[in-house]
Design an enzyme around this catalytic site. Structure first.
Site, PDB file in Angstrom:
ATOM      1  CD  GLU A  50      -2.128   2.227   1.060  1.00  0.00           C
ATOM      2  OE1 GLU A  50      -1.269   2.801   0.354  1.00  0.00           O
ATOM      3  OE2 GLU A  50      -2.903   2.825   1.798  1.00  0.00           O
TER       4      GLU A  50
ATOM      5  CD  GLU B 215       2.188   7.627   0.088  1.00  0.00           C
ATOM      6  OE1 GLU B 215       2.410   6.420   0.341  1.00  0.00           O
ATOM      7  OE2 GLU B 215       1.319   8.291   0.652  1.00  0.00           O
TER       8      GLU B 215
END
Length: 659
Positions: free
Chosen positions: A144, A153
């Site tokens: 995730e 990210e």
């Protein structure tokens, strides 16, 4: 051990020394990280769980032991799901030390210590081998690592490294695939966040400098709750396009790539904005899909899951262009290892043109003004309020000083007819002789800087780039106090005052980001609730949130709780007022002209609120919810501390006892 840290005070402008514990940054990170939002995202959790069960079953069907690598484990939730689904062992990687420690406690509390190993490292530092962090490579990769832009990210570099070093060839992956979608639209509302628009003042047209119109703008994504942007606010010029997919079960590249989707324009208009979101396929067949699509794409919008950790993306094209209905177009998306950007070409050009370069601000405005600030400057009604206020106070001999970051008020004042204006200037409007730029802090100004004249009108919106909470713009008051010796005795201060307003609200969804986690999908994650960080100072004070993105219902009337008189200096003693929750400022430009940075219309009988899109409002979260139907009294106290420029507040809700 405690330490002194320098903190720029956004209200007073001073650099304060604050005593903080050595763990302060950790407290900040966790208190603001919205882990609770992810744990309360049941749609995400359940679909991850289904994908994990299916992946574990596929590996077991091949007669193999199931070894899991969970990158970015956070609380360890997905690892516990994997072990519950039948995985033999799980390596759970978490780089952030406090979260790794929390995950360890959660794993132990749920009885999975023997099958889950928490590795407190960045995944690219994890080693494999007899003496390594992992005894063997994994055959199921769970991650995730996504943000609103999907790859912001560092998902691509992490996947790239994992496939080369940490997982077996032809491993299973959950999620299995991500797909990015985009739609070309025309939107006056959204485009107003990207470019400064011309404005009419006193019969003259104020235009932005040519360099600003030619600038491609900032390269960063604009992430918002697109569900709160009404479809009436934009016109689709083409279909929803599938831009590209990434198969996470195969080696992934973080190198530059571009993808073009060709389509025929469905309507004519100005191509300005690209709306984008993505889906996750949790299994190879695509039968378990977690989508980020906004609610208005659903047949029943109220059935759309709410989440704040993943929203939708708005990208602004480098320049707007005219398209005609039936025109053949090519929409190109480019990405490097961390970000995406878009370009538009005619179909014939899309075959030969080089991919669009990454947008880069060349006019400086996009480095100074945020996108909400662009929208604020382009708000015609708001501009008219300021122009009307200036018109009512300016005279031919007025000497004006503007105190706000990147404000157009000085230009407006000059256009209305002020004798002299000091602040910033837009050269494109040929007013260099009437507006003077002073690159000096207000407290350092002298009469010499003003050419020996005194200020007759001190004006500000006020707006400062350092402001986060509504009362941070009280920096204007401190500037006015510092300039007191340079003001004429009868000087006009605009705005003359400000009132801090509040209203108790019931959030439709935003409450989730601070709600206790307790049990999540059958797993006890209460150690997250027990972490000191989630009860730290930062999580007990008002937080900045753009409330137009977060529907809420007012439970009380809007109330002014504290007024600040800018015609007077900042007092020496604290200002307190106690009676017996969203907060925002309303600026009283003159006796009869007010501009609100919060509610921009009356609260309806049903409690519906309409919020300004330009500023964030303060939100104070009560520690426990209360049912307004039971009858309760909201008591609160506010104290303005002149020494720090901060507003201390306390709220309590007491039931109304009926004999």
């Amino acid at each position: 051990m405690k330490t002194f840290c320098g903190r720029a005070n956004p209200t007073t402008g001073a650099l304060d020394s604050v005593e903080e514990s050595e763990e302060y940054d950790y407290h900040q990170e966790i208190a603001r990280s919205c882990f609770a939002d992810m744990l309360h995202d049941h749609d995400r959790n359940k679909k991850y769980y289904r994908g994990i069960r299916a992946a574990v079953a596929r590996v077991k069907a091949r007669g193999e032991r199931v070894i899991i690598l969970d990158i970015g484990t956070g609380t360890g939730l997905l690892s516990m799901m994997a072990v519950t689904a039948g995985a033999d062992f799980c390596y759970a990687v978490e780089v952030f030390k406090p979260m790794a420690e929390a995950a360890q406690r959660i794993v132990e509390k749920n009885g999975f210590s023997e099958k889950i190993k928490i590795i407190n490292k960045h995944s690219t530092d994890v080693t494999v081998g007899p003496d390594g962090d992992m005894q063997m490579k994994a055959n199921v990769l769970i991650t995730e690592l996504f943000d609103t832009e999907l790859i912001g990210e560092g998902a691509l570099p992490s996947y790239e490294h994992a496939h080369h070093n940490l997982v077996q060839e032809a491993c299973e992956a959950v999620p299995h695939r991500a797909t990015v979608y985009a739609q070309l639209v025309e939107s006056e509302l959204l485009w107003s966040w990207a470019q400064l628009q011309p404005v009419e003042v006193e019969g003259a047209r104020l235009v932005p400098p040519p360099a600003m119109g030619l600038c491609a703008g900032a390269h960063s994504v604009c992430d918002i709750q697109l569900s709160q942007v009404s479809p009436r606010s934009f016109t689709p010029l083409g279909p929803l396009c599938t831009m590209f997919s990434v198969d996470f079960s195969k080696p992934v590249s973080s190198a530059f790539q571009s993808h073009t989707s060709q389509f025929v324009a469905r309507s004519g208009g100005r191509a300005q904005v690209v709306l984008s979101w993505w889906d996750l396929d949790m299994d190879p067949s695509g039968s378990v899909v977690c989508t980020m699509a906004p609610s208005w794409t659903y047949p029943q919008p109220k059935m759309a899951p709410w989440r704040d950790h993943w929203m939708q993306s708005v990208y602004f094209l480098p320049s707007e262009s005219r398209v005609t209905e039936g025109e053949e177009l090519g929409l190109t998306v480019c990405h490097d290892d961390y970000s995406l950007w878009y370009g538009l070409q005619s179909r014939r050009d899309s075959q030969t043109e080089a991919p669009p370069p990454r947008p880069c601000c060349t006019c400086q405005a996009h480095l100074v003004w945020t996108r909400p600030r662009f929208g604020e400057l382009n708000d015609g009604r708001r501009t008219e309020s300021y122009v009307s206020a200036l018109r009512s106070v300016l005279m031919g001999d007025s000497v004006c000083l503007g105190v706000s970051d990147g404000s157009l008020l000085p230009v407006f004042a000059r256009m209305i007819g002020a004798k002299k204006v000091l602040s910033s200037v837009l050269e494109a409007n040929s007013m260099e002789g009437g507006v003077e730029l002073l690159e000096i802090r207000p407290e350092q100004l002298t009469s010499k800087d003003l050419g020996g004249e005194q200020i007759s009108v001190l004006m500000g919106e006020p707006c400062f780039s350092s402001s986060l909470l509504p009362w941070h713009s009280l920096f204007f008051w401190y500037c006015r106090t510092a300039l007191a010796g340079l003001l004429r005795p009868n000087a006009t201060i605009l705005p003359r005052s400000a009132t801090l307003h509040m209203v108790a609200v019931e959030f439709q969804d935003l409450w989730r980001i601070r709600a206790p986690c307790g049990t999540c999908e059958g797993f006890n994650v209460s150690p997250m609730d027990e972490m000191k960080s989630l009860d730290f100072r930062e999580s007990r004070e008002a937080e900045p949130h753009p409330l137009w993105e977060y529907p809420c219902r007012a439970l009380t009337r809007s109330t002014g709780v504290m007024t600040f008189d800018f015609t007077q200096r900042v007092p020496q003693q604290p200002i307190s007022r106690c009676h017996g929750v969203a907060l925002w400022m309303e600026y009283h430009l003159t006796a009869d002209i007010t501009v609100s940075a919060g509610l921009i219309g009356p609260v309806s009988e049903q409690g519906e609120c309409e919020w300004s899109r330009h500023r964030k409002q303060g939100v104070y979260f009560l520690r426990s919810p209360w049912d307004s139907s039971d009858g309760a009294a909201v008591s609160y106290s506010f104290t303005f501390e002149p020494s720090t420029g901060d507003i201390k507040m306390d709220f309590s809700v007491e039931p109304i006892l009926v004999d």
